[in-house]
Design a protein around this motif. Sequence first.
Motif, PDB file in Angstrom:
ATOM      1  N   GLU A   1      15.521  68.632 -83.978  1.00  0.00           N
ATOM      2  CA  GLU A   1      14.147  68.184 -83.750  1.00  0.00           C
ATOM      3  C   GLU A   1      13.400  68.082 -85.088  1.00  0.00           C
ATOM      4  OE1 GLU A   1      13.016  67.233 -80.965  1.00  0.00           O
ATOM      5  OE2 GLU A   1      14.421  68.034 -79.487  1.00  0.00           O
ATOM      6  N   THR A   2      12.292  67.343 -85.058  1.00  0.00           N
ATOM      7  CA  THR A   2      11.555  67.078 -86.297  1.00  0.00           C
ATOM      8  C   THR A   2      11.017  68.351 -86.942  1.00  0.00           C
ATOM      9  OG1 THR A   2      10.902  64.889 -85.495  1.00  0.00           O
ATOM     10  CG2 THR A   2       9.640  65.810 -87.320  1.00  0.00           C
ATOM     11  N   ASP A   3      10.438  69.253 -86.132  1.00  0.00           N
ATOM     12  CA  ASP A   3       9.878  70.473 -86.726  1.00  0.00           C
ATOM     13  C   ASP A   3      10.972  71.359 -87.309  1.00  0.00           C
ATOM     14  OD1 ASP A   3      10.894  70.975 -84.217  1.00  0.00           O
ATOM     15  OD2 ASP A   3       9.497  72.605 -83.797  1.00  0.00           O
ATOM     16  N   THR A   4      12.156  71.329 -86.691  1.00  0.00           N
ATOM     17  CA  THR A   4      13.289  72.077 -87.240  1.00  0.00           C
ATOM     18  C   THR A   4      13.749  71.447 -88.547  1.00  0.00           C
ATOM     19  OG1 THR A   4      13.999  72.631 -84.996  1.00  0.00           O
ATOM     20  CG2 THR A   4      15.606  72.950 -86.760  1.00  0.00           C
ATOM     21  N   LYS A   5      13.745  70.130 -88.580  1.00  0.00           N
ATOM     22  CA  LYS A   5      14.157  69.410 -89.788  1.00  0.00           C
ATOM     23  C   LYS A   5      13.258  69.779 -90.973  1.00  0.00           C
ATOM     24  CE  LYS A   5      15.447  65.285 -89.062  1.00  0.00           C
ATOM     25  NZ  LYS A   5      15.493  63.851 -88.730  1.00  0.00           N
ATOM     26  N   VAL A   6      11.977  69.928 -90.718  1.00  0.00           N
ATOM     27  CA  VAL A   6      11.039  70.304 -91.781  1.00  0.00           C
ATOM     28  C   VAL A   6      11.423  71.665 -92.368  1.00  0.00           C
ATOM     29  CG1 VAL A   6       8.655  70.959 -92.275  1.00  0.00           C
ATOM     30  CG2 VAL A   6       9.134  68.944 -90.872  1.00  0.00           C
ATOM     31  N   GLU A   7      11.744  72.610 -91.488  1.00  0.00           N
ATOM     32  CA  GLU A   7      12.113  73.951 -91.960  1.00  0.00           C
ATOM     33  C   GLU A   7      13.441  73.934 -92.720  1.00  0.00           C
ATOM     34  OE1 GLU A   7      10.178  76.362 -92.012  1.00  0.00           O
ATOM     35  OE2 GLU A   7       8.620  75.570 -90.692  1.00  0.00           O
ATOM     36  N   ILE A   8      14.373  73.099 -92.270  1.00  0.00           N
ATOM     37  CA  ILE A   8      15.660  72.998 -92.974  1.00  0.00           C
ATOM     38  C   ILE A   8      15.459  72.421 -94.374  1.00  0.00           C
ATOM     39  CG2 ILE A   8      17.917  71.871 -92.988  1.00  0.00           C
ATOM     40  CD1 ILE A   8      17.981  72.049 -89.984  1.00  0.00           C
ATOM     41  N   VAL A   9      14.620  71.408 -94.475  1.00  0.00           N
ATOM     42  CA  VAL A   9      14.342  70.808 -95.784  1.00  0.00           C
ATOM     43  C   VAL A   9      13.689  71.828 -96.707  1.00  0.00           C
ATOM     44  CG1 VAL A   9      12.967  69.065 -96.994  1.00  0.00           C
ATOM     45  CG2 VAL A   9      14.211  68.445 -94.911  1.00  0.00           C
ATOM     46  N   ASN A  10      12.764  72.614 -96.182  1.00  0.00           N
ATOM     47  CA  ASN A  10      12.142  73.673 -96.994  1.00  0.00           C
ATOM     48  C   ASN A  10      13.186  74.689 -97.455  1.00  0.00           C
ATOM     49  OD1 ASN A  10       9.596  72.537 -96.693  1.00  0.00           O
ATOM     50  ND2 ASN A  10       9.104  73.771 -94.891  1.00  0.00           N
ATOM     51  N   PHE A  11      14.099  75.021 -96.562  1.00  0.00           N
ATOM     52  CA  PHE A  11      15.168  75.950 -96.916  1.00  0.00           C
ATOM     53  C   PHE A  11      16.066  75.367 -98.001  1.00  0.00           C
ATOM     54  CE2 PHE A  11      19.670  76.964 -96.289  1.00  0.00           C
ATOM     55  CZ  PHE A  11      19.670  78.333 -96.543  1.00  0.00           C
ATOM     56  N   LEU A  12      16.348  74.071 -97.918  1.00  0.00           N
ATOM     57  CA  LEU A  12      17.234  73.432 -98.897  1.00  0.00           C
ATOM     58  C   LEU A  12      16.647  73.475-100.306  1.00  0.00           C
ATOM     59  CD1 LEU A  12      18.614  70.322 -96.977  1.00  0.00           C
ATOM     60  CD2 LEU A  12      19.829  72.409 -97.624  1.00  0.00           C
ATOM     61  N   LYS A  13      15.344  73.461-100.411  1.00  0.00           N
ATOM     62  CA  LYS A  13      14.719  73.577-101.729  1.00  0.00           C
ATOM     63  C   LYS A  13      15.038  74.941-102.343  1.00  0.00           C
ATOM     64  CE  LYS A  13      10.878  70.482-100.499  1.00  0.00           C
ATOM     65  NZ  LYS A  13       9.413  70.384-100.273  1.00  0.00           N
ATOM     66  N   VAL A  14      14.975  75.980-101.524  1.00  0.00           N
ATOM     67  CA  VAL A  14      15.326  77.323-101.992  1.00  0.00           C
ATOM     68  C   VAL A  14      16.831  77.396-102.270  1.00  0.00           C
ATOM     69  CG1 VAL A  14      15.338  79.779-101.381  1.00  0.00           C
ATOM     70  CG2 VAL A  14      13.428  78.315-100.674  1.00  0.00           C
ATOM     71  N   PHE A  15      17.609  76.761-101.416  1.00  0.00           N
ATOM     72  CA  PHE A  15      19.061  76.779-101.552  1.00  0.00           C
ATOM     73  C   PHE A  15      19.506  76.095-102.847  1.00  0.00           C
ATOM     74  CE2 PHE A  15      23.308  74.966-100.383  1.00  0.00           C
ATOM     75  CZ  PHE A  15      23.979  76.175-100.278  1.00  0.00           C
ATOM     76  N   GLU A  16      18.806  75.061-103.239  1.00  0.00           N
ATOM     77  CA  GLU A  16      19.132  74.367-104.496  1.00  0.00           C
ATOM     78  C   GLU A  16      18.947  75.294-105.693  1.00  0.00           C
ATOM     79  OE1 GLU A  16      17.863  70.336-107.011  1.00  0.00           O
ATOM     80  OE2 GLU A  16      16.797  70.890-105.173  1.00  0.00           O
ATOM     81  N   VAL A  17      17.837  76.028-105.704  1.00  0.00           N
ATOM     82  CA  VAL A  17      17.582  76.992-106.786  1.00  0.00           C
ATOM     83  C   VAL A  17      18.644  78.089-106.756  1.00  0.00           C
ATOM     84  CG1 VAL A  17      15.936  78.666-107.702  1.00  0.00           C
ATOM     85  CG2 VAL A  17      15.117  76.498-106.745  1.00  0.00           C
ATOM     86  N   PHE A  18      18.980  78.539-105.556  1.00  0.00           N
ATOM     87  CA  PHE A  18      20.009  79.571-105.387  1.00  0.00           C
ATOM     88  C   PHE A  18      21.340  79.111-105.979  1.00  0.00           C
ATOM     89  CE2 PHE A  18      23.688  80.701-102.765  1.00  0.00           C
ATOM     90  CZ  PHE A  18      23.702  82.086-102.881  1.00  0.00           C
ATOM     91  N   CYS A  19      21.737  77.884-105.675  1.00  0.00           N
ATOM     92  CA  CYS A  19      23.020  77.369-106.164  1.00  0.00           C
ATOM     93  C   CYS A  19      23.051  77.253-107.684  1.00  0.00           C
ATOM     94  CB  CYS A  19      23.306  76.000-105.531  1.00  0.00           C
ATOM     95  SG  CYS A  19      23.749  76.075-103.791  1.00  0.00           S
ATOM     96  N   GLU A  20      21.944  76.849-108.275  1.00  0.00           N
ATOM     97  CA  GLU A  20      21.888  76.739-109.730  1.00  0.00           C
ATOM     98  C   GLU A  20      22.042  78.103-110.394  1.00  0.00           C
ATOM     99  OE1 GLU A  20      21.772  74.151-111.852  1.00  0.00           O
ATOM    100  OE2 GLU A  20      22.165  72.912-110.087  1.00  0.00           O
ATOM    101  N   ALA A  21      21.331  79.106-109.856  1.00  0.00           N
ATOM    102  CA  ALA A  21      21.422  80.459-110.418  1.00  0.00           C
ATOM    103  C   ALA A  21      22.818  81.038-110.205  1.00  0.00           C
ATOM    104  CB  ALA A  21      20.370  81.361-109.776  1.00  0.00           C
ATOM    105  N   LEU A  22      23.369  80.808-109.023  1.00  0.00           N
ATOM    106  CA  LEU A  22      24.709  81.318-108.725  1.00  0.00           C
ATOM    107  C   LEU A  22      25.755  80.634-109.604  1.00  0.00           C
ATOM    108  CD1 LEU A  22      26.478  83.097-106.871  1.00  0.00           C
ATOM    109  CD2 LEU A  22      26.679  81.118-105.339  1.00  0.00           C
ATOM    110  N   ARG A  23      25.592  79.349-109.805  1.00  0.00           N
ATOM    111  CA  ARG A  23      26.549  78.601-110.645  1.00  0.00           C
ATOM    112  C   ARG A  23      26.572  79.159-112.063  1.00  0.00           C
ATOM    113  NH1 ARG A  23      26.144  74.696-114.252  1.00  0.00           N
ATOM    114  NH2 ARG A  23      23.912  74.482-113.867  1.00  0.00           N
ATOM    115  N   ALA A  24      25.404  79.475-112.604  1.00  0.00           N
ATOM    116  CA  ALA A  24      25.342  80.030-113.960  1.00  0.00           C
ATOM    117  C   ALA A  24      26.076  81.372-114.037  1.00  0.00           C
ATOM    118  CB  ALA A  24      23.885  80.196-114.384  1.00  0.00           C
TER     119      ALA A  24
END
Length: 257
Positions: free
Chosen positions: A108-131
């Motif tokens: 659903e659309t409201d769920t999609k919004v929360e997933i996108v917000n989570f992905l922003k955090v996940f991107e930062v997480f992956c960069e830090a983990l990769r380092a």
Amino acid sequence: MLEELMIVEATIKAAEIQRDGAVYSALIGGLALGVGVFASWRTALHLQRVARLMETRKDVYLSLAASYSEMVTEIYLVMHDIKNNVPKVTQAIINFSKNVDKAIFICETDTKVEIVNFLKVFEVFCEALRADLNELSRLANELDDLSNQSDMLIKKFNDAMRVYDEVWMENPKSERVPNILNYTDAQLKRNNENIELIVKKEDELNHCKKTTEPHIDELVKELNSKVVIVTYKLRRELGAETDINLDTEINSRFNSD
């Protein structure tokens, strides 16, 4: 006679009217039945579509949850065997990302919004983990290279000693004996120097583990705190009873342990 003809005519007209009424009633009844059947078919078709969509969502969301759990598990296991487990972490992140894409497509659309917000955090997480993982992998690979060099030097030493035994048994005064001994001494010296490098590199790797492990733990806890709202939305779509406040409290207790 005239009166009888009029009665007959009236009777015929009444019969015709009754016949026409029956035909019209049949048509109306047939039309109503057709409309009812069509409406029932449309309702059944809609319910089937809803059921298929719900089943698809359930499969996608459960796969998403399983891949997230697998990813976190692989991250925590990476310290036990850096060389072999880092590729597993990378693959687990890829699998989770694929399942996220599937969830975004079907949620659903409201769920999609929360997933996108989570992905922003996940991107930062992956960069830090990769380092962190890159540094661990670098040290682990360098240590592995030094260990392989040590194995090679020991093999050369053992091969030379076998040749020495054969030569000495044939002729203890052979000119080859001193040369072989010089060669073996050189291999031993190189290996001792290599062992010192191994010890130093092991210290570097252990220090990196001690500093990196708490950092990775904090990264995962931060990610877990952000995934709670997504989990709540997904479970709600599937019709499960869920309490976001209770979920958040449970996650906080888990992260504080």
